[in-house]
Design an enzyme around this catalytic site. Sequence first.
Site, short mmCIF file in Angstrom:
data_model
loop_
_atom_site.label_atom_id
_atom_site.label_comp_id
_atom_site.label_asym_id
_atom_site.label_seq_id
_atom_site.Cartn_x
_atom_site.Cartn_y
_atom_site.Cartn_z
CD GLU A 48 7.79 2.14 3.60
OE1 GLU A 48 7.70 2.70 2.49
OE2 GLU A 48 7.94 0.92 3.74
N GLY A 76 9.28 -4.38 14.66
CA GLY A 76 10.69 -4.60 14.39
C GLY A 76 11.58 -4.71 15.61
CG ASP A 121 -1.95 1.08 1.23
OD1 ASP A 121 -1.87 1.95 0.35
OD2 ASP A 121 -2.83 1.06 2.11
CG HIS A 122 4.49 1.74 -1.02
ND1 HIS A 122 5.85 1.82 -1.21
CD2 HIS A 122 4.32 1.10 0.14
CE1 HIS A 122 6.47 1.24 -0.19
NE2 HIS A 122 5.55 0.79 0.64
CB VAL A 180 7.30 -7.02 21.27
CG1 VAL A 180 6.62 -8.12 22.10
CG2 VAL A 180 7.88 -7.62 19.99
CG ASN A 232 4.40 5.08 0.77
OD1 ASN A 232 4.46 5.09 -0.44
ND2 ASN A 232 5.06 4.20 1.52
#
Length: 328
Positions: free
Chosen positions: A107, A173, A37-38, A178, A110
Amino acid sequence: MTSFGYTLMTEQSGPKELVRHAVCAEQQGFDFLVCSDHFSPWLTSQGHAPNAWAVLGAVAHATEQVGLYSYVTCPTMRYHPAIVAQQAATVQILSDGRFTLGLGSGENLNEHVVGKGWPALERRHDMLCEAITVIRELFGGGLVNWGGDYFQVDSARLWDVPAVPVEVGVAVGGMKAVAKFARLADHLIAVEPNRELVDAWQLARQAASDHPAGRVVGQVPVCWDHDRDAAIERAHDQFRWFAGGWAVNADLPTPAGFAAATQFVRPEDVADNIPCGPDLDAIVEAVQPYWEAGFTDIAFIQIGGQHQEDFLREAAEPLLHALRAASC
Protein backbone atom coordinates in the site's frame (compact mmCIF):
# COMPACT_ATOMS: atom_id res chain seq x y z
CA MET A 1 -12.30 -27.86 9.72
CA THR A 2 -12.24 -24.05 9.81
CA SER A 3 -9.58 -22.40 11.95
CA PHE A 4 -10.21 -19.08 13.67
CA GLY A 5 -7.58 -16.47 14.39
CA TYR A 6 -7.00 -13.16 16.09
CA THR A 7 -5.37 -10.09 14.55
CA LEU A 8 -2.44 -8.34 16.19
CA MET A 9 -3.32 -5.02 14.65
CA THR A 10 -0.18 -2.93 14.91
CA GLU A 11 -2.09 0.21 13.88
CA GLN A 12 -4.07 0.33 17.13
CA SER A 13 -1.80 -1.05 19.89
CA GLY A 14 1.78 -0.62 21.05
CA PRO A 15 4.34 -3.44 20.92
CA LYS A 16 4.12 -4.58 24.54
CA GLU A 17 0.34 -4.59 24.42
CA LEU A 18 0.40 -6.67 21.21
CA VAL A 19 2.53 -9.35 22.85
CA ARG A 20 0.20 -9.43 25.84
CA HIS A 21 -2.81 -9.73 23.54
CA ALA A 22 -1.14 -12.58 21.67
CA VAL A 23 -0.61 -14.57 24.85
CA CYS A 24 -4.19 -13.96 25.94
CA ALA A 25 -5.56 -14.94 22.52
CA GLU A 26 -3.70 -18.24 22.66
CA GLN A 27 -5.03 -18.89 26.15
CA GLN A 28 -8.58 -18.20 24.99
CA GLY A 29 -8.33 -20.82 22.25
CA PHE A 30 -7.62 -19.00 18.98
CA ASP A 31 -5.92 -21.26 16.44
CA PHE A 32 -3.59 -18.67 14.92
CA LEU A 33 -2.49 -15.04 15.03
CA VAL A 34 -1.95 -12.65 12.14
CA CYS A 35 0.20 -9.53 12.50
CA SER A 36 -0.26 -6.51 10.27
CA ASP A 37 2.90 -4.87 8.91
CA HIS A 38 2.44 -1.11 8.55
CA PHE A 39 4.66 1.94 8.84
CA SER A 40 1.63 4.14 9.54
CA PRO A 41 -1.91 3.73 10.83
CA TRP A 42 -4.74 4.37 8.38
CA LEU A 43 -6.25 7.05 10.64
CA THR A 44 -4.55 9.11 13.33
CA SER A 45 -7.17 7.98 15.86
CA GLN A 46 -5.68 4.48 15.70
CA GLY A 47 -2.42 5.92 16.94
CA HIS A 48 0.24 3.18 16.55
CA ALA A 49 2.60 1.49 14.10
CA PRO A 50 5.37 -0.56 15.82
CA ASN A 51 7.66 -2.75 13.75
CA ALA A 52 5.82 -5.96 12.91
CA TRP A 53 8.91 -8.19 12.78
CA ALA A 54 10.09 -7.22 16.25
CA VAL A 55 6.56 -7.94 17.47
CA LEU A 56 6.45 -11.31 15.68
CA GLY A 57 9.76 -12.33 17.24
CA ALA A 58 8.54 -11.46 20.72
CA VAL A 59 5.21 -13.20 20.12
CA ALA A 60 6.96 -16.32 18.81
CA HIS A 61 8.92 -16.49 22.06
CA ALA A 62 5.95 -15.70 24.33
CA THR A 63 3.49 -18.21 22.84
CA GLU A 64 3.67 -21.98 22.55
CA GLN A 65 1.30 -23.52 20.00
CA VAL A 66 -0.67 -20.88 18.13
CA GLY A 67 0.12 -20.40 14.43
CA LEU A 68 1.64 -17.10 13.27
CA TYR A 69 1.27 -15.14 10.02
CA SER A 70 2.61 -11.89 8.69
CA TYR A 71 -0.57 -10.35 7.27
CA VAL A 72 0.75 -9.03 5.05
CA THR A 73 4.30 -7.94 4.33
CA CYS A 74 5.26 -6.16 1.12
CA PRO A 75 8.73 -7.48 0.12
CA THR A 76 9.41 -5.06 -2.71
CA MET A 77 9.99 -1.49 -1.51
CA ARG A 78 10.23 -0.78 2.21
CA TYR A 79 11.93 -4.17 2.57
CA HIS A 80 14.26 -5.88 0.13
CA PRO A 81 13.20 -9.52 -0.44
CA ALA A 82 16.51 -10.80 0.96
CA ILE A 83 15.74 -9.07 4.26
CA VAL A 84 12.21 -10.50 4.31
CA ALA A 85 13.64 -13.99 3.77
CA GLN A 86 16.02 -13.53 6.71
CA GLN A 87 13.25 -12.17 8.96
CA ALA A 88 10.86 -14.99 8.07
CA ALA A 89 13.47 -17.70 8.61
CA THR A 90 14.33 -16.25 12.01
CA VAL A 91 10.70 -16.08 13.14
CA GLN A 92 10.18 -19.65 11.95
CA ILE A 93 13.05 -20.82 14.16
CA LEU A 94 11.84 -18.79 17.14
CA SER A 95 8.30 -20.20 16.75
CA ASP A 96 9.43 -23.83 16.24
CA GLY A 97 7.81 -24.04 12.82
CA ARG A 98 4.55 -22.17 13.46
CA PHE A 99 5.09 -19.27 11.06
CA THR A 100 3.61 -18.60 7.59
CA LEU A 101 4.97 -15.74 5.52
CA GLY A 102 2.04 -13.70 4.22
CA LEU A 103 3.00 -11.41 1.33
CA GLY A 104 1.26 -8.76 -0.74
CA SER A 105 1.88 -6.04 -3.30
CA GLY A 106 1.70 -3.30 -0.67
CA GLU A 107 0.00 0.00 0.00
CA ASN A 108 1.22 3.49 -0.77
CA LEU A 109 0.56 4.42 2.87
CA ASN A 110 3.46 2.28 4.03
CA GLU A 111 5.80 1.96 1.07
CA HIS A 112 6.14 5.58 -0.06
CA VAL A 113 8.17 6.42 3.05
CA VAL A 114 11.44 5.16 1.49
CA GLY A 115 11.13 7.63 -1.39
CA LYS A 116 10.92 5.21 -4.30
CA GLY A 117 7.55 6.41 -5.60
CA TRP A 118 4.47 4.24 -6.02
CA PRO A 119 4.30 1.98 -9.09
CA ALA A 120 1.12 0.99 -10.90
CA LEU A 121 -0.56 -2.27 -9.90
CA GLU A 122 0.75 -4.41 -12.75
CA ARG A 123 4.33 -3.38 -12.01
CA ARG A 124 3.81 -4.06 -8.30
CA HIS A 125 2.57 -7.54 -9.15
CA ASP A 126 5.60 -8.19 -11.32
CA MET A 127 7.86 -6.99 -8.52
CA LEU A 128 6.11 -9.29 -6.07
CA CYS A 129 6.53 -12.29 -8.37
CA GLU A 130 10.25 -11.68 -8.57
CA ALA A 131 10.51 -11.05 -4.82
CA ILE A 132 8.82 -14.37 -4.01
CA THR A 133 11.24 -16.17 -6.32
CA VAL A 134 14.22 -14.55 -4.57
CA ILE A 135 12.83 -15.39 -1.14
CA ARG A 136 12.27 -19.03 -2.12
CA GLU A 137 15.84 -19.25 -3.44
CA LEU A 138 17.21 -17.95 -0.15
CA PHE A 139 15.06 -20.35 1.87
CA GLY A 140 17.02 -23.15 0.20
CA GLY A 141 20.06 -22.22 2.30
CA GLY A 142 22.55 -21.96 -0.56
CA LEU A 143 24.54 -19.04 -1.93
CA VAL A 144 22.26 -16.84 -4.03
CA ASN A 145 23.23 -14.43 -6.77
CA TRP A 146 20.34 -12.79 -8.56
CA GLY A 147 20.10 -10.14 -11.21
CA GLY A 148 16.48 -9.60 -12.15
CA ASP A 149 14.29 -6.86 -13.52
CA TYR A 150 13.75 -5.30 -10.10
CA PHE A 151 16.15 -6.81 -7.56
CA GLN A 152 19.86 -7.50 -7.24
CA VAL A 153 21.21 -10.08 -4.79
CA ASP A 154 24.97 -10.50 -4.44
CA SER A 155 26.42 -13.59 -2.71
CA ALA A 156 23.62 -13.83 -0.17
CA ARG A 157 22.99 -16.80 2.09
CA LEU A 158 20.73 -17.45 5.06
CA TRP A 159 22.99 -18.85 7.76
CA ASP A 160 20.10 -19.86 10.02
CA VAL A 161 17.67 -21.95 7.98
CA PRO A 162 14.68 -23.41 9.84
CA ALA A 163 14.19 -27.17 9.95
CA VAL A 164 10.52 -26.63 9.06
CA PRO A 165 10.32 -24.81 5.70
CA VAL A 166 8.53 -21.46 5.69
CA GLU A 167 5.32 -21.65 3.68
CA VAL A 168 4.19 -18.61 1.70
CA GLY A 169 0.74 -17.07 1.42
CA VAL A 170 -0.01 -14.27 -1.02
CA ALA A 171 -2.79 -11.69 -1.01
CA VAL A 172 -4.81 -11.88 -4.22
CA GLY A 173 -7.85 -9.86 -5.30
CA GLY A 174 -8.65 -10.86 -8.87
CA MET A 175 -8.30 -13.46 -11.59
CA LYS A 176 -5.22 -11.87 -13.19
CA ALA A 177 -3.43 -12.11 -9.86
CA VAL A 178 -4.50 -15.74 -9.51
CA ALA A 179 -2.76 -16.52 -12.80
CA LYS A 180 0.42 -14.77 -11.62
CA PHE A 181 0.75 -16.11 -8.10
CA ALA A 182 -0.87 -19.57 -7.89
CA ARG A 183 2.34 -21.26 -9.04
CA LEU A 184 4.49 -19.29 -6.58
CA ALA A 185 2.63 -19.48 -3.26
CA ASP A 186 1.33 -22.20 -0.98
CA HIS A 187 -1.73 -20.39 0.34
CA LEU A 188 -4.26 -17.76 -0.74
CA ILE A 189 -4.98 -14.63 1.31
CA ALA A 190 -8.12 -12.74 0.28
CA VAL A 191 -10.30 -9.95 1.67
CA GLU A 192 -13.71 -10.98 0.34
CA PRO A 193 -15.68 -14.27 0.52
CA ASN A 194 -15.49 -14.84 -3.23
CA ARG A 195 -16.03 -18.54 -4.02
CA GLU A 196 -15.14 -18.05 -7.68
CA LEU A 197 -11.75 -16.61 -6.74
CA VAL A 198 -11.06 -19.41 -4.26
CA ASP A 199 -11.96 -22.14 -6.76
CA ALA A 200 -9.88 -20.51 -9.50
CA TRP A 201 -6.90 -20.29 -7.16
CA GLN A 202 -7.07 -23.94 -6.13
CA LEU A 203 -7.45 -25.13 -9.72
CA ALA A 204 -4.62 -22.92 -10.97
CA ARG A 205 -2.31 -23.97 -8.19
CA GLN A 206 -2.95 -27.65 -8.74
CA ALA A 207 -2.48 -27.29 -12.48
CA ALA A 208 0.78 -25.36 -12.05
CA SER A 209 2.40 -27.39 -9.31
CA ASP A 210 0.43 -30.60 -8.86
CA HIS A 211 0.24 -29.87 -5.14
CA PRO A 212 -2.78 -30.43 -2.89
CA ALA A 213 -5.02 -27.45 -2.22
CA GLY A 214 -3.53 -24.85 0.09
CA ARG A 215 -5.18 -22.90 2.84
CA VAL A 216 -7.39 -19.88 2.18
CA VAL A 217 -6.99 -17.12 4.75
CA GLY A 218 -9.36 -14.22 5.34
CA GLN A 219 -10.02 -11.50 7.88
CA VAL A 220 -13.20 -10.01 9.36
CA PRO A 221 -13.42 -6.78 11.39
CA VAL A 222 -15.74 -6.69 14.39
CA CYS A 223 -16.34 -4.17 17.15
CA TRP A 224 -17.51 -6.10 20.19
CA ASP A 225 -18.74 -4.06 23.14
CA HIS A 226 -21.51 -4.34 25.73
CA ASP A 227 -22.81 -1.00 24.41
CA ARG A 228 -23.73 -1.18 20.71
CA ASP A 229 -23.83 2.61 20.28
CA ALA A 230 -20.34 2.92 21.75
CA ALA A 231 -19.14 0.14 19.44
CA ILE A 232 -20.55 1.90 16.36
CA GLU A 233 -18.96 5.20 17.39
CA ARG A 234 -15.58 3.51 17.88
CA ALA A 235 -15.77 1.58 14.61
CA HIS A 236 -16.62 4.78 12.75
CA ASP A 237 -13.79 6.68 14.41
CA GLN A 238 -11.08 4.07 13.78
CA PHE A 239 -12.23 1.86 10.92
CA ARG A 240 -14.22 3.94 8.43
CA TRP A 241 -11.15 3.76 6.13
CA PHE A 242 -12.40 0.27 5.28
CA ALA A 243 -15.27 1.75 3.25
CA GLY A 244 -13.02 2.87 0.41
CA GLY A 245 -12.32 -0.61 -0.89
CA TRP A 246 -8.93 -2.01 -1.73
CA ALA A 247 -8.56 -0.28 -5.10
CA VAL A 248 -8.73 3.09 -3.32
CA ASN A 249 -7.00 2.13 -0.09
CA ALA A 250 -3.88 0.83 -1.81
CA ASP A 251 -3.14 4.22 -3.38
CA LEU A 252 -3.78 6.75 -0.60
CA PRO A 253 -0.47 7.97 0.89
CA THR A 254 -1.25 9.35 4.37
CA PRO A 255 -3.69 9.14 7.29
CA ALA A 256 -4.85 12.63 6.29
CA GLY A 257 -5.72 11.25 2.87
CA PHE A 258 -7.77 8.46 4.43
CA ALA A 259 -9.53 10.96 6.68
CA ALA A 260 -10.44 13.15 3.71
CA ALA A 261 -11.55 10.21 1.58
CA THR A 262 -13.88 8.93 4.30
CA GLN A 263 -15.23 12.20 5.68
CA PHE A 264 -18.74 11.47 4.40
CA VAL A 265 -18.91 7.87 5.66
CA ARG A 266 -21.63 7.79 8.30
CA PRO A 267 -21.67 5.70 11.49
CA GLU A 268 -24.66 3.78 10.14
CA ASP A 269 -22.68 2.95 6.99
CA VAL A 270 -19.97 1.37 9.12
CA ALA A 271 -22.54 -0.49 11.24
CA ASP A 272 -24.09 -1.95 8.09
CA ASN A 273 -20.76 -3.56 7.17
CA ILE A 274 -19.12 -4.37 10.51
CA PRO A 275 -20.81 -6.29 13.37
CA CYS A 276 -20.96 -3.87 16.31
CA GLY A 277 -22.07 -4.54 19.87
CA PRO A 278 -22.55 -7.61 22.08
CA ASP A 279 -24.50 -9.86 19.66
CA LEU A 280 -22.27 -12.86 18.96
CA ASP A 281 -24.83 -14.35 16.58
CA ALA A 282 -24.38 -11.31 14.35
CA ILE A 283 -20.64 -11.97 14.24
CA VAL A 284 -21.19 -15.61 13.33
CA GLU A 285 -23.58 -14.52 10.57
CA ALA A 286 -20.96 -12.10 9.19
CA VAL A 287 -18.30 -14.82 9.12
CA GLN A 288 -20.43 -17.59 7.59
CA PRO A 289 -19.97 -16.45 3.95
CA TYR A 290 -16.22 -16.99 4.34
CA TRP A 291 -16.31 -20.65 5.26
CA GLU A 292 -19.07 -21.19 2.70
CA ALA A 293 -16.75 -19.70 0.06
CA GLY A 294 -14.00 -22.18 0.97
CA PHE A 295 -11.94 -20.18 3.46
CA THR A 296 -10.07 -22.46 5.84
CA ASP A 297 -8.66 -19.77 8.15
CA ILE A 298 -10.55 -16.67 9.31
CA ALA A 299 -8.98 -14.02 11.55
CA PHE A 300 -10.85 -11.41 13.55
CA ILE A 301 -9.92 -7.77 13.99
CA GLN A 302 -11.36 -6.40 17.21
CA ILE A 303 -11.58 -2.65 16.63
CA GLY A 304 -10.18 -0.40 19.34
CA GLY A 305 -6.79 -0.76 20.97
CA GLN A 306 -8.11 -0.21 24.49
CA HIS A 307 -10.80 -2.86 24.09
CA GLN A 308 -8.75 -5.92 23.18
CA GLU A 309 -8.56 -7.56 26.57
CA ASP A 310 -12.29 -7.11 27.23
CA PHE A 311 -13.00 -8.84 23.92
CA LEU A 312 -10.50 -11.61 24.59
CA ARG A 313 -11.57 -12.33 28.16
CA GLU A 314 -15.32 -11.90 27.79
CA ALA A 315 -16.30 -12.63 24.20
CA ALA A 316 -13.63 -14.87 22.69
CA GLU A 317 -14.49 -18.18 24.32
CA PRO A 318 -18.26 -18.13 23.65
CA LEU A 319 -17.66 -16.70 20.17
CA LEU A 320 -15.22 -19.46 19.25
CA HIS A 321 -17.63 -22.07 20.59
CA ALA A 322 -20.46 -20.65 18.45
CA LEU A 323 -18.27 -20.40 15.35
CA ARG A 324 -16.97 -23.95 15.62
CA ALA A 325 -20.45 -25.32 16.14
CA ALA A 326 -21.80 -23.40 13.16
CA SER A 327 -18.95 -24.18 10.78
CA CYS A 328 -18.81 -27.95 11.34
